[in-house]
Scaffold this active site. Structure first.
Site, PDB file in Angstrom:
ATOM      1  N   HIS A   1      16.968  -4.575 -22.192  1.00 50.51           N
ATOM      2  CA  HIS A   1      16.755  -6.007 -22.338  1.00 50.51           C
ATOM      3  C   HIS A   1      15.407  -6.319 -22.991  1.00 50.51           C
ATOM      4  CE1 HIS A   1      15.769 -10.080 -21.074  1.00 50.51           C
ATOM      5  NE2 HIS A   1      17.058 -10.279 -21.320  1.00 50.51           N
TER       6      HIS A   1
ATOM      7  N   ARG B   1      12.745  17.042 -48.775  1.00 50.82           N
ATOM      8  CA  ARG B   1      12.106  18.349 -48.570  1.00 50.82           C
ATOM      9  C   ARG B   1      12.357  18.815 -47.134  1.00 50.82           C
ATOM     10  NH1 ARG B   1       7.701  15.606 -51.676  1.00 50.82           N
ATOM     11  NH2 ARG B   1       6.983  16.968 -53.365  1.00 50.82           N
TER      12      ARG B   1
ATOM     13  N   GLU C   1      10.368  23.921 -62.268  1.00 54.15           N
ATOM     14  CA  GLU C   1       8.949  23.756 -61.927  1.00 54.15           C
ATOM     15  C   GLU C   1       8.112  24.986 -62.236  1.00 54.15           C
ATOM     16  OE1 GLU C   1       8.549  22.831 -57.776  1.00 54.15           O
ATOM     17  OE2 GLU C   1       9.923  24.397 -57.123  1.00 54.15           O
TER      18      GLU C   1
ATOM     19  N   ASP D   1       4.273  21.564 -59.444  1.00 49.62           N
ATOM     20  CA  ASP D   1       4.147  23.002 -59.687  1.00 49.62           C
ATOM     21  C   ASP D   1       4.110  23.314 -61.173  1.00 49.62           C
ATOM     22  OD1 ASP D   1       3.880  24.455 -57.231  1.00 49.62           O
ATOM     23  OD2 ASP D   1       5.860  23.694 -56.685  1.00 49.62           O
TER      24      ASP D   1
ATOM     25  N   CYS E   1      11.364  14.914 -59.762  1.00 57.66           N
ATOM     26  CA  CYS E   1      11.022  14.516 -58.396  1.00 57.66           C
ATOM     27  C   CYS E   1       9.577  14.845 -58.061  1.00 57.66           C
ATOM     28  CB  CYS E   1      11.983  15.144 -57.395  1.00 57.66           C
ATOM     29  SG  CYS E   1      11.953  16.932 -57.399  1.00 57.66           S
TER      30      CYS E   1
HETATM   31  C1  PEP Z   1       6.912  19.662 -57.453  1.00 52.40           C
HETATM   32  O1  PEP Z   1       6.460  20.798 -57.514  1.00 52.40           O
HETATM   33  O2  PEP Z   1       6.663  18.761 -58.301  1.00 52.40           O
HETATM   34  C2  PEP Z   1       7.754  19.281 -56.332  1.00 52.40           C
HETATM   35  C3  PEP Z   1       8.383  18.132 -56.318  1.00 52.40           C
HETATM   36  O3  PEP Z   1       7.832  20.150 -55.287  1.00 52.40           O
HETATM   37  P1  PEP Z   1       6.675  20.344 -54.200  1.00 52.40           P
HETATM   38  O4  PEP Z   1       5.636  19.307 -54.443  1.00 52.40           O
HETATM   39  O5  PEP Z   1       7.324  20.246 -52.895  1.00 52.40           O
HETATM   40  O6  PEP Z   1       6.191  21.724 -54.504  1.00 52.40           O
HETATM   41 MG    MG Z   2       7.315  22.343 -56.244  1.00 50.48          MG
END
Ligand code: PEP
Ligand code: MG
Length: 843
Positions: free
Chosen positions: A452, A542, A711, A735, A782
């Protein structure tokens, strides 16, 4: 002659009845059986009873079980007040009252209640009541007309309107048995129309006291004192997210859940996939369920509270079949009400399970009032500072409140409360509502998200943290605190005034640029709220974030606690595993729950789940991680990503990640796709695919799509060779920049060199997009760059990239910028929404 049970329709209302002015008017019906009532009977039987009749008549044929009973009508109530000589005097008295004068309010209200409860029921009302009770007792299958136990509930005639819940305003009495006890309970219900809170509530919502009457429902008890009971919402009450049913459950009678005496179990079911025939229980959360309400045979009170045995506290109240049955019923009820109202009608339902037969029942249903008619505005609070966390619990709402603490143990201490203070209590009582609404925030020791206190706080828009366990002990009067419900499901109480920034946005006003925007999101706690953003899905979830925040245990340690050297760590892992048979089962369940919540939030939009990509130093920090992780000089370019999945040191743990994903997809959430990070060579990609297949995730089977992070420079250079193995690419610019420039992305010394806008990195990204498209696979991004630099998003859009995944914070600005550019390349602001069909960017 005893009065008979009649239909809702009064003879005088019947347009088809032949005109017979000579016959005297038929007596008003004081009693109506539930099966003679529907929603149209509300003025006569109140919202609660009207709803029960509606359910019984329309939903029992569809399999929903509702216990039988009858209503004592509002006319009976009015006659009672009239014969007791109370009307119109009490109405005048109440209208004259200053509702802010709490002591005067309390005294007047108490005097009125006492007079109503003390007056005998009018003879005609009592006769009708007892005749109906005898009939119900006979119908209940007891020998002859032995008195059965019933629930006696108030049902105000202004109740359950779409704009006002009146939840918990008037009293209910459980396990009422025998004619005299029933007579007494009915008078007590009548009196409860004049509780302090009900008086204030009516006044503030503009109801005249004389216009609200009380009907009483008398319903066969479900023996949930021997079983369980709880509440169902056909939407997420926190965020208003419509695609889930939320079932809460505790042992014993349902009052403990409704009144917030316990923190119940909570189960979340996804509606669209349930309707499609799956068994999508997204989440099962064990509550503490410290006490239960049971029958008190022989005592002076009909029910009493009892401690729940430890083993019962730790286990789930409901099995999957029961959860799914309740969710299906809730959907049927919601559909029925929506069809009647001609608009979506989220429902708030109470259920009970008979402990003798295990049968489930719905004992009440009403439209949910908080989110029903509210335009989905999107309010976000961002913490801009920090402070020590004093207590935590479950958050209610998404707001933040600040003020001085006022600890209130009981109603007697309420007068000390000053507006703008933070109310801290074992549990709030519905009687406290006049005070509650002036609080900056509410913090309780007990209760769950559907109690409540939570419902009232949500309705009032006050931040509230329930179930902290110890707030009344740990916080003290006058202490300045910040109560945050803006950080997911966990509500936090910080010491001092922690700065927060509030932004408000109507997601519907955001433009849709031609390139789909997705979200980088790993926190399932905020998924339902963020799903309102016009994003094309989740471009990066992630798993390492889920593992660190939701699980905290190293997967190899979960699989092999026997290999741990430190018995204390092994014990801590078993402790965390709670109700699960093994720590590994716990690990998979938590991971699957997080993924399922995210997938449900965005369904049917894609959710790209990336396998874990911790570095060895990060893995070592998880509980039990150390013995399983080698010490590396350069973890950033070490044993991470794809290289782990087929290695004996991690293979089994990778199996847990695969199992969790497979479990979610088997719920019908086929929008879950997977992504492989940091994959150094083509051969490595093949090995990972084989490993996945061995754990039940075969690319292409049941439409499973596999993405690869792009990456590592090798991913760019050999994009044509990786492409046939996967369904898409997603650029990890973090990366890729690190490896293109040779700069450790964690190095503070070199931070000034790390820049994704370097021409070399940009050229690599252009090449990646070009090669992926040449090889015929889509490519998105990403990494962090477009979230941080909106001009980078423009650069990517110009390249013809297929999607851009952003931090949720950045989405509005990037969407606006890209859409403006698309509409008017010369930079002029574009009015209104863009035509998303216009092919402005070509590839
Ligand atoms: C990246 O490397 O850009 C990525 C999205 O992965 P993380 O940052 O988790 O290494
Ligand atoms: Mg990465």
């Amino acid at each position: 002659m005893p009065p008979t049970l009649t239909s809702t329709r009064r003879p005088t209302d019947d347009a088809t009845a032949p005109a017979a002015p000579a016959t005297p008017a038929a007596p008003l019906p004081y009693v109506l059986r539930f099966d003679a009532i529907d929603l149209a009977s509300l003025p006569l039987v109140g919202g609660k009873n009207a709803s029960l009749g509606e359910l019984l008549r329309n939903l029992t044929p569809l399999g929903v079980r509702v216990p039988d009973g009858f209503a004592l009508t509002a006319d009976a109530f009015r006659l009672h007040l009239q014969e007791a000589g109370l009307t119109p005097g009490i109405y005048e008295e109440l209208e004259r009252l200053d509702a802010h004068d709490l002591p005067a309010l309390a005294a007047t209200a108490r005097a009125i209640r006492e007079r109503i409860a003390a007056a005998p029921l009018p003879a005609a009302v009592r006769d009708a009541l007892l005749a109906a009770y005898r009939e119900l007792s006979g119908a209940a299958g007891a020998a002859g007309a032995a008195a059965i136990d019933v629930a006696v509930r108030s049902s105000a005639t202004a109740e359950d309107l779409p704009t006002a819940s009146f939840a918990g305003q008037q009293e209910s009495y459980l396990n009422v048995r025998g004619e005299e006890a029933l007579d007494r309970a009915v008078r007590d219900c009548f009196a409860s129309l004049y509780t302090d809170r009900a008086i204030v509530y009516r006044r503030e919502r503009g109801f005249r006291h004389a216009d609200v009457a009380l009907s009483v429902g008398v319903q066969r008890m479900v023996r949930s004192d021997l079983g369980s009971a709880g509440v169902i919402f056909t939407l997420d009450p926190e965020t208003g997210f419509r695609d889930v049913v939320v079932v809460s459950a505790a042992w014993g009678l349902g009052e403990t859940v409704v009144k917030g005496r316990v923190r119940p179990d909570e189960y979340l079911v996804h509606k669209p996939t349930l309707a499609a025939g799956y068994r999508p229980i997204l989440r099962r959360e064990v509550g503490t369920k410290a006490v239960k309400l049971v029958y008190a045979e022989g005592g002076s009170r009909p029910v009493r509270e009892e401690r729940v045995a430890d083993a019962d506290r730790r286990r789930l109240v409901l099995d999957d079949d029961a959860v799914l049955t309740l969710a299906r019923w809730a959907m049927l009820i919601e559909q029925h009400y929506a069809a009647r109202a001609g608009r979506p009608t989220p429902m708030d339902i109470e259920w009970a399970r008979d402990g003798r037969t295990d049968e489930l029942f719905v004992v009440q249903a009403r439209p949910e009032t908080v989110h029903a008619d509210r335009a989905p505005r999107f309010e976000t609070w961002h913490r801009r500072g920090t402070g020590p966390v004093l207590v935590t619990g479950q958050s209610v709402g998404t707001r933040v409140g600040q003020g001085g603490v006022r600890v209130v143990h009981s109603a007697a201490e309420l007068p000390a409360f000053r507006p703008g203070e933070v109310l801290v209590a074992p549990m709030t009582d519905p009687d406290w509502e006049p005070v509650l609404k002036r609080a900056a925030a509410v913090v309780t020791d007990e209760g769950g998200r559907t109690c409540h206190a939570a419902i009232v706080s949500r309705e009032l828009g006050i931040p509230c943290v329930v179930g902290t366990g110890a707030a009344t002990r740990l916080l003290h009067d006058g202490q300045a605190v910040t109560v945050s419900c803006a950080e997911g499901e966990r509500g936090l109480v910080y010491e001092g005034r922690v700065p927060f920034q509030r932004t408000e946005l109507d997601p519907a006003t955001l433009p849709l640029p031609r390139v789909p925007l997705m979200l980088n999101l790993a926190n399932p706690d905020v998924a339902f709220a963020l799903a309102r953003l016009p994003a094309a899905g989740v471009g990066l979830m992630r798993l390492e974030f889920v593992i660190s925040t939701w699980i905290g245990v190293h997967p190899m340690a979960a699989l092999h606690p026997e290999r741990l050297h430190d018995p204390a760590v092994a014990a801590a892992i078993h402790e965390r595993a709670g109700r699960f048979a093994t720590p590994a089962a716990f690990f998979v369940d938590r991971l699957a729950t997080a993924i399922a919540l995210m997938a449900a939030a965005f369904h049917p939009r894609p959710v790209i789940v990336r396998f874990s990509d911790f570095k060895t130093n990060e893995y070592a920090g998880l509980l039990g991680g150390e013995p399983f992780e080698p010490l590396e000089a350069n973890p950033m370019i070490g044993f991470r990503g794809a290289s782990r999945y087929y290695d004996d040191r991690y293979r089994e743990a990778f199996g847990l990640e695969c199992e969790a994903i497979a479990r979610v997809r088997a719920m019908g959430l086929g929008n879950v796709k997977v992504m492989i990070p940091f994959c150094r060579t083509v051969a490595e990609a093949r090995k990972v695919l084989a490993e996945m297949a061995a754990h039940g995730l075969e690319r292409g089977r049941d439409g499973l799509e596999v993405y690869l992070m792009c990456e590592i420079p090798n991913n760019v250079v050999l994009a044509d060779q990786f492409a046939p193995l996967v369904d898409g690419y997603s650029i990890g610019s973090n990366d890729l920049t690190q490896l293109a420039l040779g700069v450790d992305r964690d190095s503070e010394l070199l931070a000034h060199v790390f820049d994704e806008r370097d021409p070399g990195v940009e050229r690599l990204i252009s090449l990646a997009v070009e090669t992926a498209h040449f090889a015929g696979i889509p490519i998105g991004i990403c990494g962090q760059a477009p979230s941080d630099y909106p001009e980078f998003a423009e650069f990517l859009a110009d390249l013809g990239i297929d999607s851009i995944s952003l931090n949720p914070d950045s989405l509005p600005a990037v969407a606006t910028r890209l859409a403006r550019r698309m509409q008017a390349p010369d930079g002029a602001p574009a009015p209104g929404r863009p035509d998303t069909r216009a092919p402005v960017f070509g590839t």
